[in-house]
Write a protein that holds these residues in place. Structure first.
Motif, PDB file in Angstrom:
ATOM      1  N   CYS A  97      11.476   4.081   1.178  1.00 26.59           N
ATOM      2  CA  CYS A  97      11.099   4.950   2.305  1.00 26.59           C
ATOM      3  C   CYS A  97      12.178   5.991   2.576  1.00 26.59           C
ATOM      4  CB  CYS A  97      10.839   4.119   3.563  1.00 26.59           C
ATOM      5  SG  CYS A  97       9.336   3.124   3.498  1.00 26.59           S
ATOM      6  N   GLN A  98      13.425   5.564   2.590  1.00 29.96           N
ATOM      7  CA  GLN A  98      14.524   6.491   2.874  1.00 29.96           C
ATOM      8  C   GLN A  98      14.634   7.565   1.789  1.00 29.96           C
ATOM      9  OE1 GLN A  98      16.357   6.383   5.815  1.00 29.96           O
ATOM     10  NE2 GLN A  98      16.853   8.420   5.090  1.00 29.96           N
ATOM     11  N   THR A  99      14.451   7.184   0.542  1.00 29.86           N
ATOM     12  CA  THR A  99      14.496   8.147  -0.564  1.00 29.86           C
ATOM     13  C   THR A  99      13.391   9.187  -0.410  1.00 29.86           C
ATOM     14  OG1 THR A  99      15.466   6.512  -2.046  1.00 29.86           O
ATOM     15  CG2 THR A  99      14.359   8.378  -3.078  1.00 29.86           C
ATOM     16  N   ARG A 100      12.193   8.733  -0.064  1.00 24.73           N
ATOM     17  CA  ARG A 100      11.066   9.668   0.113  1.00 24.73           C
ATOM     18  C   ARG A 100      11.301  10.580   1.316  1.00 24.73           C
ATOM     19  NH1 ARG A 100       9.005  11.724  -3.013  1.00 24.73           N
ATOM     20  NH2 ARG A 100       7.082  12.099  -1.919  1.00 24.73           N
ATOM     21  N   ILE A 101      11.815  10.037   2.404  1.00 26.49           N
ATOM     22  CA  ILE A 101      12.097  10.848   3.597  1.00 26.49           C
ATOM     23  C   ILE A 101      13.152  11.904   3.263  1.00 26.49           C
ATOM     24  CG2 ILE A 101      13.144  10.788   5.887  1.00 26.49           C
ATOM     25  CD1 ILE A 101      11.712   8.037   6.254  1.00 26.49           C
ATOM     26  N   ASP A 102      14.211  11.504   2.556  1.00 29.23           N
ATOM     27  CA  ASP A 102      15.249  12.455   2.169  1.00 29.23           C
ATOM     28  C   ASP A 102      14.683  13.570   1.293  1.00 29.23           C
ATOM     29  OD1 ASP A 102      17.127  10.972   3.576  1.00 29.23           O
ATOM     30  OD2 ASP A 102      17.938   9.968   1.791  1.00 29.23           O
TER      31      ASP A 102
END
Length: 90
Positions: free
Chosen positions: A44-49
């Motif tokens: 999730c964090q990778t996609r948000i970034d």
């Protein structure tokens, strides 16, 4: 490990719900829940970034384009004023 944001977010929601419903922590399942949650969080964090970077680039390009248009308009106005005062040729 889930690969899409939606799947990973679903894993996080499922585990959060599981932990909220427990009256007593189930130690046997806790390690699995934590490992799966950490992996899902990273996805999730990778996609948000990635989305934030794409938005910054798109907004930066839009802002640069707007600023260039504004400079171009100001240049045309200055040229028109130098041609004859207040009269702007159409």
């Amino acid at each position: 490990m889930s690969e899409t944001f939606k799947q990973s977010y679903g894993v996080l929601q499922k585990h959060a719900q599981t932990l909220r419903k427990q009256n007593e922590p189930n130690i046997d399942d806790l390690l699995t829940i934590v490992e799966e949650s950490v992996a899902a969080y990273k996805v999730c964090q990778t996609r948000i970034d990635a989305v934030e970077k794409a938005l910054e680039a798109a907004l930066g390009n839009a802002q640069a384009s707007t600023e260039a248009s504004a400079r171009n308009s100001q240049g045309k106005l200055a040229s028109a004023e130098s041609l004859g005062g207040d009269d702007v040729p159409l």
